[in-house]
Design an enzyme around this catalytic site. Structure first.
Site, PDB file in Angstrom:
ATOM      1  N   LYS A 115       9.969  39.071  -1.681  1.00 49.96           N
ATOM      2  CA  LYS A 115       9.097  38.856  -2.843  1.00 49.96           C
ATOM      3  C   LYS A 115       8.994  37.373  -3.178  1.00 49.96           C
ATOM      4  O   LYS A 115       7.934  36.895  -3.577  1.00 49.96           O
ATOM      5  CB  LYS A 115       9.620  39.630  -4.060  1.00 49.96           C
ATOM      6  CG  LYS A 115       9.360  41.122  -3.971  1.00 49.96           C
ATOM      7  CD  LYS A 115       9.594  41.797  -5.310  1.00 49.96           C
ATOM      8  CE  LYS A 115       9.417  43.298  -5.203  1.00 49.96           C
ATOM      9  NZ  LYS A 115       9.808  44.014  -6.427  1.00 49.96           N
ATOM     10  N   LYS A 197       5.134  52.358   6.931  1.00 48.56           N
ATOM     11  CA  LYS A 197       5.159  53.319   5.825  1.00 48.56           C
ATOM     12  C   LYS A 197       3.863  53.258   4.997  1.00 48.56           C
ATOM     13  O   LYS A 197       3.320  52.176   4.809  1.00 48.56           O
ATOM     14  CB  LYS A 197       6.356  52.965   4.933  1.00 48.56           C
ATOM     15  CG  LYS A 197       6.817  54.072   4.026  1.00 48.56           C
ATOM     16  CD  LYS A 197       8.111  53.675   3.347  1.00 48.56           C
ATOM     17  CE  LYS A 197       7.973  53.843   1.848  1.00 48.56           C
ATOM     18  NZ  LYS A 197       9.145  53.468   1.088  1.00 48.56           N
ATOM     19  N   LYS A 200       1.779  51.772  -1.545  1.00 45.02           N
ATOM     20  CA  LYS A 200       0.788  51.612  -2.609  1.00 45.02           C
ATOM     21  C   LYS A 200       0.273  50.182  -2.665  1.00 45.02           C
ATOM     22  O   LYS A 200      -0.720  49.910  -3.302  1.00 45.02           O
ATOM     23  CB  LYS A 200       1.326  52.082  -3.964  1.00 45.02           C
ATOM     24  CG  LYS A 200       2.640  51.508  -4.417  1.00 45.02           C
ATOM     25  CD  LYS A 200       3.092  52.187  -5.719  1.00 45.02           C
ATOM     26  CE  LYS A 200       4.452  51.663  -6.156  1.00 45.02           C
ATOM     27  NZ  LYS A 200       4.914  52.249  -7.404  1.00 45.02           N
TER      28      LYS A 200
END
Ligand code: TRP
Length: 334
Positions: A115, A197, A200
């Site tokens: 991040k 995967k 979202k």
């Protein structure tokens, strides 16, 4: 233990729209756990502000997520569904645990590194101590089990380490939580890159089916899903796209892989993809309908938010008081 039941804690962030992967991999199974466990499911809005959010948007998304929990079948009488920010003990315990977590440990967190490299303009200390807040979430409720995805395992390990360290100094204060990885839920992959995967936050909206996608969109995405040129519906290592569609189909219909493979023997990918699309629609449509109904019932949702925050507060305070006493904070005068 609460009422002779083991305690389960999990949380989701209200950032990004939930995908079919979130539903089949987590939510759907959460619904089945409340008989066996005393379940707490938090909308972790305090975690969300570690990256910049639009306030109105965050508030709306948090409410939608909590509503979606209920629409997906979590009974708010049996499960504690609440906003993290409504229970101030999360912040208070997180502060204390910050004093027992090492920088060396946090430096190793791969999600932080990830991040931080994505948000170079805002590498704030909240982002850095995020796993400590997560540890506080879990430990406050003396959780025995924590269903999390693989990406959160490192954070859960840190939680266990900090809890053990704390217990080592002060005695048995915290229950040491176990992960619930892989025991439940299907792992749903991207429709466009089936080695990855379903996420979202994927930029390619065709890669994910969102829980609120309308039937046409669901069908279109299924039809466009990346497959292979083998033209045979089978569950093989070299057919990640087909495997993923089979996983989706089986999770949506509660059929076994074997049954599904037999069903599509000799059929083409076109027919198969339509059937997958139909199966997804039949699962998501009732949730969407329920979500819309619930969304119009403001008083009902408000009452759940209030009652469940009180319940969460009750258990959280019990642990917090114990911890405050252990570390030497003065007793409250009543
Ligand atoms: N960090 C988790 C995620 O992004 C969400 C989360 C916050 C969580 N606190 C938690 C999950 C406690 C399990 C337990 O997915």
């Amino acid at each position: 233990m609460i009422d002779n039941k083991k305690v389960l804690f999990s949380g989701m962030q209200a950032t990004g729209d939930l995908t079919l992967g979130n539903y089949l991999g987590a939510l759907k199974n959460w619904v089945t756990l409340c008989d066996e466990y005393e379940c707490f499911y938090s909308v972790v809005d305090m975690h969300s502000i570690t990256v910049r959010q639009d306030p109105a948007e965050l508030r709306k998304r948090a409410r939608n997520l909590l509503t979606l929990y209920i629409a997906a079948g979590l009974d708010p009488e049996k499960n504690c569904l609440y906003y993290q920010s409504h229970v101030s003990a999360h912040a208070e315990l997180a502060w204390i645990l910050n004093c027992y977590a090492y920088m060396g440990e946090l430096n190793r967190m791969t999600q932080f590194k990830d991040k931080a490299s994505k948000h170079t303009e805002n590498i704030n200390t909240g982002l850095y101590t995020y796993p400590v807040l997560m540890a506080a979430d879990i430990l406050l409720y003396q959780a025995d089990v924590v269903p999390v995805g693989k990406d959160q395992m490192q954070h859960l390990e840190l939680c266990r380490d900090v809890a053990q360290r704390f217990n080592g100094i002060y005695g048995e204060v915290f229950t040491i939580p176990e992960g619930y990885l892989g025991k439940i839920g299907a792992k749903i992959m991207s429709l466009q890159e089936p080695e990855k995967k379903m996420s979202k936050s994927d930029e390619n909206t065709n890669a994910s089916i969102y829980l609120m996608d309308d039937p046409d969109t669901i069908m279109r995405k299924c039809k466009r899903a990346v497959t292979d040129s083998k033209a045979c519906v089978s569950y093989e290592e070299d057919q990640p796209g087909i495997r993923n569609l089979l996983d989706i189909y089986c999770a949506c219909t509660d059929k076994s892989t074997q049954e599904a493979v037999l069903e599509f023997e000799g059929k083409g990918y076109g027919d198969f993809k339509s059937a997958v699309g139909e199966s997804v629609i039949s699962v998501l449509l009732p949730i969407q309908t329920r979500f819309k109904e619930l969304s119009t019932d403001k008083a009902y949702i408000d009452q759940i938010i209030k009652a469940n925050a009180e319940k969460a507060n009750y258990y959280a305070q019990k642990t917090l008081r114990k911890v405050q006493k252990k570390v030497g904070f003065p007793e409250r005068i009543r």
